[in-house]
Scaffold this motif. Structure first.
Motif, PDB file in Angstrom:
ATOM      1  N   GLY A  51       0.822  -1.199   0.000  1.00  0.00           N
ATOM      2  CA  GLY A  51       0.000   0.000   0.000  1.00  0.00           C
ATOM      3  C   GLY A  51       0.859   1.252   0.000  1.00  0.00           C
ATOM      4  N   PHE A  52       0.208   2.374   0.049  1.00  0.00           N
ATOM      5  CA  PHE A  52       0.920   3.652   0.005  1.00  0.00           C
ATOM      6  C   PHE A  52       0.219   4.606   0.951  1.00  0.00           C
ATOM      7  N   ALA A  53       0.897   4.930   2.048  1.00  0.00           N
ATOM      8  CA  ALA A  53       0.304   5.794   3.070  1.00  0.00           C
ATOM      9  C   ALA A  53       1.344   6.760   3.618  1.00  0.00           C
ATOM     10  N   PRO A  54       1.807   7.705   2.788  1.00  0.00           N
ATOM     11  CA  PRO A  54       2.771   8.672   3.318  1.00  0.00           C
ATOM     12  C   PRO A  54       2.115   9.560   4.374  1.00  0.00           C
ATOM     13  N   PHE A  55       2.851   9.863   5.398  1.00  0.00           N
ATOM     14  CA  PHE A  55       2.366  10.710   6.495  1.00  0.00           C
ATOM     15  C   PHE A  55       1.141  10.113   7.187  1.00  0.00           C
ATOM     16  N   GLY A  56       0.946   8.784   7.062  1.00  0.00           N
ATOM     17  CA  GLY A  56      -0.143   8.112   7.743  1.00  0.00           C
ATOM     18  C   GLY A  56      -1.495   8.185   7.044  1.00  0.00           C
ATOM     19  N   PHE A  57      -1.575   8.797   5.868  1.00  0.00           N
ATOM     20  CA  PHE A  57      -2.828   8.894   5.117  1.00  0.00           C
ATOM     21  C   PHE A  57      -2.780   7.912   3.958  1.00  0.00           C
ATOM     22  N   GLU A  58      -3.677   6.935   4.001  1.00  0.00           N
ATOM     23  CA  GLU A  58      -3.662   5.929   2.950  1.00  0.00           C
ATOM     24  C   GLU A  58      -4.120   6.536   1.628  1.00  0.00           C
ATOM     25  N   ILE A  59      -3.262   6.398   0.633  1.00  0.00           N
ATOM     26  CA  ILE A  59      -3.577   6.833  -0.728  1.00  0.00           C
ATOM     27  C   ILE A  59      -3.991   5.618  -1.554  1.00  0.00           C
ATOM     28  N   PHE A  60      -3.192   4.548  -1.471  1.00  0.00           N
ATOM     29  CA  PHE A  60      -3.499   3.298  -2.160  1.00  0.00           C
ATOM     30  C   PHE A  60      -3.498   2.173  -1.129  1.00  0.00           C
ATOM     31  N   ALA A  61      -4.529   1.336  -1.187  1.00  0.00           N
ATOM     32  CA  ALA A  61      -4.567   0.154  -0.326  1.00  0.00           C
ATOM     33  C   ALA A  61      -3.630  -0.909  -0.892  1.00  0.00           C
ATOM     34  N   ALA A  62      -3.225  -1.830  -0.041  1.00  0.00           N
ATOM     35  CA  ALA A  62      -2.381  -2.936  -0.474  1.00  0.00           C
ATOM     36  C   ALA A  62      -3.149  -3.812  -1.457  1.00  0.00           C
ATOM     37  N   GLN A  63      -2.477  -4.293  -2.473  1.00  0.00           N
ATOM     38  CA  GLN A  63      -3.079  -5.182  -3.468  1.00  0.00           C
ATOM     39  C   GLN A  63      -2.767  -6.625  -3.086  1.00  0.00           C
ATOM     40  N   GLN A  64      -3.793  -7.443  -3.006  1.00  0.00           N
ATOM     41  CA  GLN A  64      -3.618  -8.868  -2.725  1.00  0.00           C
ATOM     42  C   GLN A  64      -4.360  -9.664  -3.791  1.00  0.00           C
ATOM     43  N   PRO A  65      -3.700 -10.316  -4.666  1.00  0.00           N
ATOM     44  CA  PRO A  65      -2.260 -10.369  -4.856  1.00  0.00           C
ATOM     45  C   PRO A  65      -1.768  -9.092  -5.529  1.00  0.00           C
ATOM     46  N   PRO A  66      -0.465  -8.848  -5.469  1.00  0.00           N
ATOM     47  CA  PRO A  66       0.085  -7.663  -6.127  1.00  0.00           C
ATOM     48  C   PRO A  66      -0.151  -7.709  -7.641  1.00  0.00           C
ATOM     49  N   ILE A  67      -0.236  -6.537  -8.239  1.00  0.00           N
ATOM     50  CA  ILE A  67      -0.398  -6.436  -9.695  1.00  0.00           C
ATOM     51  C   ILE A  67       1.009  -6.428 -10.286  1.00  0.00           C
ATOM     52  N   GLY A  68       1.428  -7.576 -10.758  1.00  0.00           N
ATOM     53  CA  GLY A  68       2.810  -7.800 -11.158  1.00  0.00           C
ATOM     54  C   GLY A  68       3.356  -6.840 -12.183  1.00  0.00           C
ATOM     55  N   TRP A  69       2.581  -6.514 -13.216  1.00  0.00           N
ATOM     56  CA  TRP A  69       3.112  -5.643 -14.253  1.00  0.00           C
ATOM     57  C   TRP A  69       3.360  -4.236 -13.715  1.00  0.00           C
ATOM     58  N   MET A  70       2.520  -3.768 -12.801  1.00  0.00           N
ATOM     59  CA  MET A  70       2.724  -2.437 -12.218  1.00  0.00           C
ATOM     60  C   MET A  70       3.979  -2.412 -11.357  1.00  0.00           C
ATOM     61  N   VAL A  71       4.121  -3.412 -10.519  1.00  0.00           N
ATOM     62  CA  VAL A  71       5.300  -3.498  -9.664  1.00  0.00           C
ATOM     63  C   VAL A  71       6.550  -3.631 -10.520  1.00  0.00           C
ATOM     64  N   GLY A  72       6.485  -4.469 -11.549  1.00  0.00           N
ATOM     65  CA  GLY A  72       7.642  -4.684 -12.418  1.00  0.00           C
ATOM     66  C   GLY A  72       8.088  -3.428 -13.140  1.00  0.00           C
TER      67      GLY A  72
END
Length: 192
Positions: free
Chosen positions: A123-144
């Motif tokens: 996920g993505f939560a800079p400064f404690g504010f969630e912008i993107f939730a964790a992906q389960q399962p991760p989206i491989g092409w985006m991470v890659g």
């Protein structure tokens, strides 16, 4: 007795960059220095408390950097007719292309990190504010794609910044044309 220096304008002029451009430029430069020092220390020293101090702030600083870079791009576009000219001929073209490439890579590097974060399992939560939730399962092409581009282009960005600094040195040392004064000096030093 010297004449008083006229305050810098907020907006850019054809002779000098204004206060907002300068604030954005030097804030981005300082935060990028922080990021590159942290990543350089990580490569040189591995996992240490000093490195953890820098690396632990990487996401937060990167988020602020991305916002400042987006603001800088919009501000540059809003001031495009008022900015100091890069000059004519091959050197002017090289300056315009170099600055354009800097802006492009400055946008792509954090965008790749955001793509990686959006597709990732943390996920993505800079400064404690969630912008993107964790992906389960991760989206491989985006991470890659994010992993492939973020780090590699960051080092390209560092090389572009080094070239930018080198060219400012040439302008100041060889050509003495007041280029640095347009972004760092007072109005008098910039020839106003």
């Amino acid at each position: 007795m010297t004449a008083p220096t006229i305050p810098l304008p907020l907006r850019d002029t054809d002779r000098v960059y204004g206060r907002i451009t300068r604030l954005l430029h030097w804030s981005i430069a300082a935060l990028m220095l922080w990021q590159f020092v942290g990543m350089g220390l990580r490569l040189a020293l591995g996992r240490t408390p000093l490195v953890a101090f820098f690396v632990g702030s990487h996401q937060k600083v990167g988020t602020v950097l991305f916002l400042l870079i987006v603001l800088r791009v919009f501000w540059a576009l809003a001031n495009r007719r008022n900015r100091p000219d890069h000059g004519a001929g091959l050197l002017g073209l090289a300056a315009r292309l170099g600055h354009g490439l800097l802006y492009l890579v400055m946008l792509i590097v954090p965008a790749a990190a955001l793509l990686r974060a959006y597709g990732g399992e943390r996920g993505f939560a800079p400064f404690g504010f969630e912008i993107f939730a964790a992906q389960q399962p991760p989206i491989g092409w985006m991470v890659g794609i994010g992993e492939a581009l973020h780090g590699e282009l960051a080092w390209l960005l560092l090389a572009l910044i080094a070239g930018h600094v080198l060219m400012v040195g040439l302008h100041e040392g060889m050509w003495r044309d007041g280029t640095l004064a347009r972004m760092a000096g007072g109005r008098r030093r910039a020839g106003l």
